[in-house]
Design a protein around this motif. Sequence first.
Motif, mmCIF file in Angstrom:
data_model
loop_
_atom_site.group_PDB
_atom_site.id
_atom_site.type_symbol
_atom_site.label_atom_id
_atom_site.label_comp_id
_atom_site.label_asym_id
_atom_site.label_seq_id
_atom_site.Cartn_x
_atom_site.Cartn_y
_atom_site.Cartn_z
ATOM 1 N N ARG A 25 8.136 -42.853 25.296
ATOM 2 C CA ARG A 25 7.788 -41.461 25.614
ATOM 3 C C ARG A 25 7.049 -41.352 26.950
ATOM 4 O O ARG A 25 6.454 -40.320 27.258
ATOM 5 C CB ARG A 25 6.890 -40.881 24.510
ATOM 6 C CG ARG A 25 7.465 -40.936 23.100
ATOM 7 C CD ARG A 25 8.726 -40.095 22.948
ATOM 8 N NE ARG A 25 8.528 -38.683 23.243
ATOM 9 C CZ ARG A 25 8.153 -37.764 22.343
ATOM 10 N NH1 ARG A 25 7.926 -38.135 21.087
ATOM 11 N NH2 ARG A 25 8.015 -36.508 22.667
ATOM 12 N N ALA A 26 7.093 -42.420 27.749
ATOM 13 C CA ALA A 26 6.278 -42.512 28.963
ATOM 14 C C ALA A 26 6.457 -41.326 29.910
ATOM 15 O O ALA A 26 5.499 -40.864 30.521
ATOM 16 C CB ALA A 26 6.584 -43.814 29.698
ATOM 17 N N VAL A 52 2.941 -38.443 29.726
ATOM 18 C CA VAL A 52 2.225 -39.477 28.989
ATOM 19 C C VAL A 52 1.695 -40.535 29.950
ATOM 20 O O VAL A 52 0.526 -40.942 29.881
ATOM 21 C CB VAL A 52 3.155 -40.107 27.934
ATOM 22 C CG1 VAL A 52 2.562 -41.391 27.369
ATOM 23 C CG2 VAL A 52 3.445 -39.109 26.816
ATOM 24 N N THR A 53 2.526 -40.972 30.889
ATOM 25 C CA THR A 53 2.103 -41.993 31.847
ATOM 26 C C THR A 53 0.944 -41.508 32.703
ATOM 27 O O THR A 53 -0.001 -42.270 32.973
ATOM 28 C CB THR A 53 3.277 -42.419 32.750
ATOM 29 O OG1 THR A 53 4.271 -43.058 31.941
ATOM 30 C CG2 THR A 53 2.824 -43.376 33.838
ATOM 31 N N GLU A 54 0.985 -40.265 33.137
ATOM 32 C CA GLU A 54 -0.094 -39.743 33.979
ATOM 33 C C GLU A 54 -1.433 -39.759 33.248
ATOM 34 O O GLU A 54 -2.466 -40.101 33.828
ATOM 35 C CB GLU A 54 0.242 -38.322 34.442
ATOM 36 C CG GLU A 54 1.326 -38.286 35.510
ATOM 37 C CD GLU A 54 1.842 -36.882 35.792
ATOM 38 O OE1 GLU A 54 2.461 -36.692 36.854
ATOM 39 O OE2 GLU A 54 1.636 -35.974 34.944
ATOM 40 N N ILE A 55 -1.410 -39.379 31.967
ATOM 41 C CA ILE A 55 -2.649 -39.380 31.195
ATOM 42 C C ILE A 55 -3.185 -40.798 31.033
ATOM 43 O O ILE A 55 -4.371 -41.068 31.232
ATOM 44 C CB ILE A 55 -2.434 -38.732 29.817
ATOM 45 C CG1 ILE A 55 -2.101 -37.246 29.975
ATOM 46 C CG2 ILE A 55 -3.664 -38.918 28.930
ATOM 47 C CD1 ILE A 55 -3.186 -36.431 30.638
ATOM 48 N N ARG A 72 -11.236 -35.780 18.300
ATOM 49 C CA ARG A 72 -10.453 -34.575 18.046
ATOM 50 C C ARG A 72 -10.192 -33.728 19.285
ATOM 51 O O ARG A 72 -10.743 -32.656 19.471
ATOM 52 C CB ARG A 72 -11.170 -33.713 16.994
ATOM 53 C CG ARG A 72 -11.282 -34.408 15.666
ATOM 54 C CD ARG A 72 -11.895 -33.513 14.616
ATOM 55 N NE ARG A 72 -13.309 -33.281 14.819
ATOM 56 C CZ ARG A 72 -14.274 -34.051 14.316
ATOM 57 N NH1 ARG A 72 -13.966 -35.101 13.610
ATOM 58 N NH2 ARG A 72 -15.533 -33.773 14.527
ATOM 59 N N THR A 73 -9.337 -34.244 20.138
ATOM 60 C CA THR A 73 -8.951 -33.485 21.319
ATOM 61 C C THR A 73 -7.489 -33.768 21.596
ATOM 62 O O THR A 73 -6.907 -34.682 21.023
ATOM 63 C CB THR A 73 -9.813 -33.877 22.529
ATOM 64 O OG1 THR A 73 -9.477 -33.037 23.642
ATOM 65 C CG2 THR A 73 -9.584 -35.325 22.939
ATOM 66 N N THR A 74 -6.875 -32.987 22.460
ATOM 67 C CA THR A 74 -5.505 -33.274 22.874
ATOM 68 C C THR A 74 -5.558 -34.053 24.174
ATOM 69 O O THR A 74 -6.532 -33.977 24.924
ATOM 70 C CB THR A 74 -4.684 -31.984 23.079
ATOM 71 O OG1 THR A 74 -5.363 -31.154 24.019
ATOM 72 C CG2 THR A 74 -4.526 -31.251 21.769
ATOM 73 N N ALA A 75 -4.493 -34.792 24.445
ATOM 74 C CA ALA A 75 -4.515 -35.733 25.562
ATOM 75 C C ALA A 75 -4.681 -35.047 26.910
ATOM 76 O O ALA A 75 -5.347 -35.557 27.792
ATOM 77 C CB ALA A 75 -3.228 -36.570 25.549
ATOM 78 N N VAL A 86 2.949 -34.516 27.561
ATOM 79 C CA VAL A 86 2.090 -34.699 26.394
ATOM 80 C C VAL A 86 2.084 -33.453 25.515
ATOM 81 O O VAL A 86 1.752 -33.521 24.330
ATOM 82 C CB VAL A 86 0.643 -35.058 26.795
ATOM 83 C CG1 VAL A 86 0.585 -36.443 27.393
ATOM 84 C CG2 VAL A 86 0.066 -34.029 27.743
ATOM 85 N N ASN A 87 2.447 -32.323 26.084
ATOM 86 C CA ASN A 87 2.480 -31.087 25.301
ATOM 87 C C ASN A 87 3.601 -31.078 24.262
ATOM 88 O O ASN A 87 3.649 -30.196 23.402
ATOM 89 C CB ASN A 87 2.618 -29.876 26.229
ATOM 90 C CG ASN A 87 1.399 -29.702 27.116
ATOM 91 O OD1 ASN A 87 0.277 -29.965 26.698
ATOM 92 N ND2 ASN A 87 1.620 -29.270 28.349
#
Length: 266
Positions: free
Chosen positions: A143-144, A106-109, A95-98, A148-149
């Motif tokens: 979505r790369a 998205v790619t960076e994460i 239960r956390t956000t990326a 992410v927000n």
Amino acid sequence: MIHPMISTEDDMAEPVISLRGVSAELGSRPVLRGIDLTVHRGEVVALLGANGSGKSTAIRTLIGQVPVSAGEIELFGTERARFRDWGRVGYVPQRTTAAGGVPATVTEIVASGRLSRARFGVLRKADHAAVRRALELVGMADRAKDSVNELSGGQHQRVLIARALAPEPELLIMDEPMAGVDLASQEVLARTLREQVAAGATVLLVLHELGPLEPLIDRAVVLRDGCVLHDGPPPKALGQHALPGHDHVHPHASADTEPVRTGLLS
């Protein structure tokens, strides 16, 4: 596709995870009380139990986030305190956000999960290819480049799973990967996990209920009050309200909080 893992008979016999007599406390409150848990190569094991039973604490002791007060932990036959090859382990937290509120794509994460495999912290061609494969596996390749927000809760969870898959791990540890995730994302996550298991991955999951992952589960370990209550075949027709010691705390309640129990084993 993450590369298949070739195992010998000796590999299959070697425990990937071994907890022996492990106890742990949060504050001064005992949460784990001498638990034993062994997961062999290629197994898919679900950790089940009511909120407050110690499931998430068991996972966190395994990866070193919570110190143990007694007992021994080994990963791939190495004492956890001396284990350094974290590229063999993919971890999906609870239960956390990326990005944790930090602006990132998205790619960076997902690429951050590959750093354990990168030489000198520099991602090379093979590393970038592994990141792309991980995004494709969870259906997030389109979505790369997005922040992410901008993602939904289910999409955040897919990104976290892609991050865990990026190092092409032999062991996947996932803490309630289905909690708060919409049905479409649950189905994507179940399919992704099936592919990893088919490729030879070992998996330890904390689950509130088995749901679409039920066909994949080899063994269920049910915890109650920090002790192992059951270690064997998954309970049949297990739903959220059939779980021994089930409580009515929502899955998004704080980890290991003590609920009001209503189940048969209360």
